[in-house]
Design an enzyme around this catalytic site. Structure first.
Site, PDB file in Angstrom:
ATOM      1  CE  LYS A  40      -0.483   0.070   5.151  1.00 36.96           C
ATOM      2  NZ  LYS A  40      -1.398   0.030   6.188  1.00 36.96           N
ATOM      3  CE1 TYR A 263      10.516  32.672   0.680  1.00 33.57           C
ATOM      4  CE2 TYR A 263      11.056  30.101   0.578  1.00 33.57           C
ATOM      5  CZ  TYR A 263      10.597  31.530  -0.192  1.00 33.57           C
ATOM      6  OH  TYR A 263      10.115  31.444  -1.334  1.00 33.57           O
TER       7      TYR A 263
END
Length: 366
Positions: A40, A263
């Site tokens: 999965k 940033y």
């Protein structure tokens, strides 16, 4: 999402390591037990189709999360049993039947919805899910389990198996595990007609509780070479990580005392420093909280400085390196090694999440 093949960031997948990990587990459990490979979430970020094709000959079937993942495997040519572990809505049953996909039935209410909607269950193969204490999907009451098995049979469905999932098999404290095991054993013994296939063992159970295996194991993260417990429990035998993550320097510059990086200007240069830019960021699953962690360049650990951006991050270098110099984010380079669990500890999460967050922008090479 389009994979970015035209930049140097890539995940390298060792399929032979995955196969060897499966074989290692099989060597340590009784030979009559079936093995289901859990692929999965794109095989925990490793590539569901590629992994499944490579190991299909050594496993008895596959487990996925949803119907789309199962269909992907069928369309890729996988022919062995595929069990969808999650709930598939009644209106999708016909699609599952057409693709010969085994579904999980988790409640009598689901069956009632199928009956109300006149869904034809004949020929559908199913496994019953028992909630032994996880608190998610699954039957809790024995009476409901017996009704499900009986009525599914009357509807023409074939009840091939029954299973549960342990919440704490990867922990040193076995109290909760033993409670769930007792519940499941009592549930199974109380059934009027128990299905042939009974499975409860996930990766952790197969490693540390192999004596409790019923007649199949579901191998998840252990198949990819990771310890399900992180660092809490020692592995009983060696397994090898199958994924490494690497990139290259795309820009190098010298910044001077007082210069700021990234940033928010959260990093300030002290003295003269060489700063390298690496083309990976939080859009790739390399999250912002990796600031302060390290990667490997030329066999040395180099700190991630400034905030990790969407597409790029910056690292402090001990010297000037050329563009194209290899950067290892997960894996071995020289005497240095960074594991997925190391990354998980930095993020205060689990190694599963680190792998599953690696986005499709990062191409996988096998």
């Amino acid at each position: 999402m389009i994979s970015s093949y035209h930049r140097p960031t890539r995940a390298l997948i060792d399929l032979e390591a995955i196969a060897n990990n499966v074989k290692s587990v099989q060597e340590h459990i009784p030979s009559d037990k079936k093995t289901f490979a859990v692929v999965k979430a794109n095989a925990y970020g490793h590539g569901a189709v590629e992994v499944s094709k490579y190991i299909e000959s050594i496993v008895d079937g596959f487990c996925v999360s949803n119907l789309d993942e199962a269909i992907e495997l069928r369309q890729a040519g996988i022919v062995k049993m595929i069990l969808v572990l999650g709930v598939v809505m009644p209106e999708q049953v016909i699609l599952a039947k057409n693709e010969n996909i085994t579904l999980t039935v988790a409640s009598l209410e689901w069956l009632r919805l199928c009956q109300t909607s006149a869904v034809d269950l004949s020929g559908l193969e199913v496994h019953i899910k028992v909630d032994s204490g996880m608190g998610r999907i699954g039957v809790r009451q024995l009476d409901e389990g017996n009704k499900l098995i009986s009525e599914l049979g009357e509807s023409g469905a074939s009840v091939k198996g029954i299973f549960t999932h342990f919440a704490t098999a990867d922990e040193a404290d076995n109290c909760k595990f033993n409670q769930q095991l007792t519940f499941f054993k009592d549930f199974i013994s109380g059934l009027d007609n128990c299905p042939d296939l009974v499975h409860a063992s996930n990766s952790a159970t197969s490693l540390w509780h192999s004596e409790t295996i019923f007649n199949a194991v579901r191998l998840g993260v252990v198949m990819y070479g990771l310890n399900p417990s992180g660092t809490d429990l020692d592995l009983p035998y060696p397994i090898n990580p199958a994924l490494s993550l690497e990139s290259e320097l795309v820009h190098v510059k010298q910044l001077h005392d007082g210069s700021q990086v990234g940033y928010g200007a959260t990093y300030q240069v002290t003295g003269d420093e060489f700063v390298g830019t690496v083309p990976i960021g939080y859009a790739d699953g390399w999250t912002r909280d990796m600031q302060g962690f390290s990667v490997i360049v030329n066999g040395e650990l180099c700190e991630i400085i400034g905030r990790v951006s969407m597409d790029q991050m910056t690292i402090r270098l001990p010297q000037k390196y050329t563009i194209g110099t290899k950067v290892t984010l997960i894996g071995q380079q020289g005497s240095c090694n960074i594991t997925t669990t190391d990354v998980a500890q930095k993020r205060q999460t689990i190694n599963y999440e680190v792998l599953c967050l690696l986005s499709d922008r990062i191409p996988r090479y096998y």
